[in-house]
Design a protein around this motif. Structure first.
Motif, PDB file in Angstrom:
ATOM      1  N   ASP A  67     -12.742 -15.145   4.861  1.00 31.45           N
ATOM      2  CA  ASP A  67     -11.800 -15.686   5.840  1.00 31.45           C
ATOM      3  C   ASP A  67     -12.493 -16.635   6.804  1.00 31.45           C
ATOM      4  O   ASP A  67     -11.964 -17.691   7.137  1.00 31.45           O
ATOM      5  CB  ASP A  67     -11.133 -14.554   6.632  1.00 31.45           C
ATOM      6  N   ASP A  69     -15.217 -18.380   6.264  1.00 35.73           N
ATOM      7  CA  ASP A  69     -15.553 -19.610   5.534  1.00 35.73           C
ATOM      8  C   ASP A  69     -14.326 -20.505   5.379  1.00 35.73           C
ATOM      9  O   ASP A  69     -14.411 -21.722   5.547  1.00 35.73           O
ATOM     10  CB  ASP A  69     -16.135 -19.282   4.155  1.00 35.73           C
ATOM     11  N   SER A  70     -13.195 -19.911   5.063  1.00 34.75           N
ATOM     12  CA  SER A  70     -11.958 -20.682   4.920  1.00 34.75           C
ATOM     13  C   SER A  70     -11.556 -21.305   6.259  1.00 34.75           C
ATOM     14  O   SER A  70     -11.124 -22.463   6.309  1.00 34.75           O
ATOM     15  CB  SER A  70     -10.842 -19.769   4.402  1.00 34.75           C
ATOM     16  N   ASP A  71     -11.704 -20.532   7.339  1.00 36.58           N
ATOM     17  CA  ASP A  71     -11.384 -21.062   8.672  1.00 36.58           C
ATOM     18  C   ASP A  71     -12.358 -22.177   9.063  1.00 36.58           C
ATOM     19  O   ASP A  71     -11.958 -23.159   9.679  1.00 36.58           O
ATOM     20  CB  ASP A  71     -11.422 -19.940   9.714  1.00 36.58           C
ATOM     21  N   THR A  73     -13.749 -24.299   7.047  1.00 37.64           N
ATOM     22  CA  THR A  73     -13.293 -25.482   6.317  1.00 37.64           C
ATOM     23  C   THR A  73     -12.076 -26.104   7.001  1.00 37.64           C
ATOM     24  O   THR A  73     -11.990 -27.330   7.157  1.00 37.64           O
ATOM     25  CB  THR A  73     -12.954 -25.115   4.856  1.00 37.64           C
ATOM     26  N   THR A  74     -11.139 -25.264   7.444  1.00 34.49           N
ATOM     27  CA  THR A  74      -9.944 -25.766   8.129  1.00 34.49           C
ATOM     28  C   THR A  74     -10.309 -26.462   9.434  1.00 34.49           C
ATOM     29  O   THR A  74      -9.775 -27.528   9.756  1.00 34.49           O
ATOM     30  CB  THR A  74      -8.965 -24.602   8.403  1.00 34.49           C
ATOM     31  N   ASN A  96      -4.735 -21.712   9.992  1.00 33.97           N
ATOM     32  CA  ASN A  96      -5.002 -21.508   8.574  1.00 33.97           C
ATOM     33  C   ASN A  96      -3.977 -20.496   8.065  1.00 33.97           C
ATOM     34  O   ASN A  96      -4.072 -19.303   8.354  1.00 33.97           O
ATOM     35  CB  ASN A  96      -6.431 -20.996   8.374  1.00 33.97           C
ATOM     36  N   THR A  99      -5.337 -17.358   5.989  1.00 35.19           N
ATOM     37  CA  THR A  99      -5.996 -16.223   6.638  1.00 35.19           C
ATOM     38  C   THR A  99      -5.212 -15.687   7.832  1.00 35.19           C
ATOM     39  O   THR A  99      -5.496 -14.599   8.313  1.00 35.19           O
ATOM     40  CB  THR A  99      -7.403 -16.604   7.131  1.00 35.19           C
TER      41      THR A  99
END
Length: 154
Positions: A67, A69-71, A73-74, A96, A99
């Motif tokens: 989560d 890592d995804s945030d 990127t966002t 995001n 997540t």
């Protein structure tokens, strides 16, 4: 005289008293008999491995890292696409949907050093595991894309 009083006066007191003594004796002897016969012991109890639930993940740290890592990127996408001149120091909100996290990007500054263009920023992250503050730096790569150079929690 009432019926209750007559029952006690008529000699039935002995019957009632002997019945209550029997109940008391049985109540006291049954637990003792169970203890003497082996009874229940926590030392002998075993874990029931046949019960399986899916209410908690087996490794709770892995989704939290994914989560974050995804945030990251966002946040990087929001920083790279922002027009700093038009913002005039205003915060840039981000969210995001994957997540459920959200926050705001502040203190965004663009720096040019020897042909390398970078943007430094601060970002908040509100998620199910709490609120955090991050500092980061995003730099324009040679191929034209932005690359996260630094992203750390404070």
């Amino acid at each position: 005289m009432s019926r209750i009083a007559q029952a006690f006066d008529s000699g039935q007191w002995g019957v009632i008293a002997s019945a209550s003594v029997k109940v008391v004796l049985v109540t006291l002897t049954l637990p003792l008999a169970a203890c003497g016969a082996g009874g229940f012991s926590l030392e002998k109890a075993e874990v029931d491995r046949s019960i399986v639930t899916s209410s908690a993940p087996s490794s709770p740290a892995a989704p939290a890292v994914a989560d974050e890592d995804s945030d990251q990127t966002t946040i990087g996408n929001a920083v790279s696409s922002a027009d700093i001149r038009e913002l005039g120091g205003q915060a840039v909100p981000w969210a995001n949907a994957g997540t459920g996290s959200r926050g705001a990007i502040t203190e965004m500054v663009e720096l040019k050093d020897g042909g390398l263009t970078c943007r430094r920023f601060s970002a908040t992250r509100e998620s199910f595991d709490g609120v955090a503050l991050f500092k980061g730096e995003l730099c324009l790569a040679e191929a034209g894309g932005w690359r996260m150079q630094e992203f750390k929690a404070l």
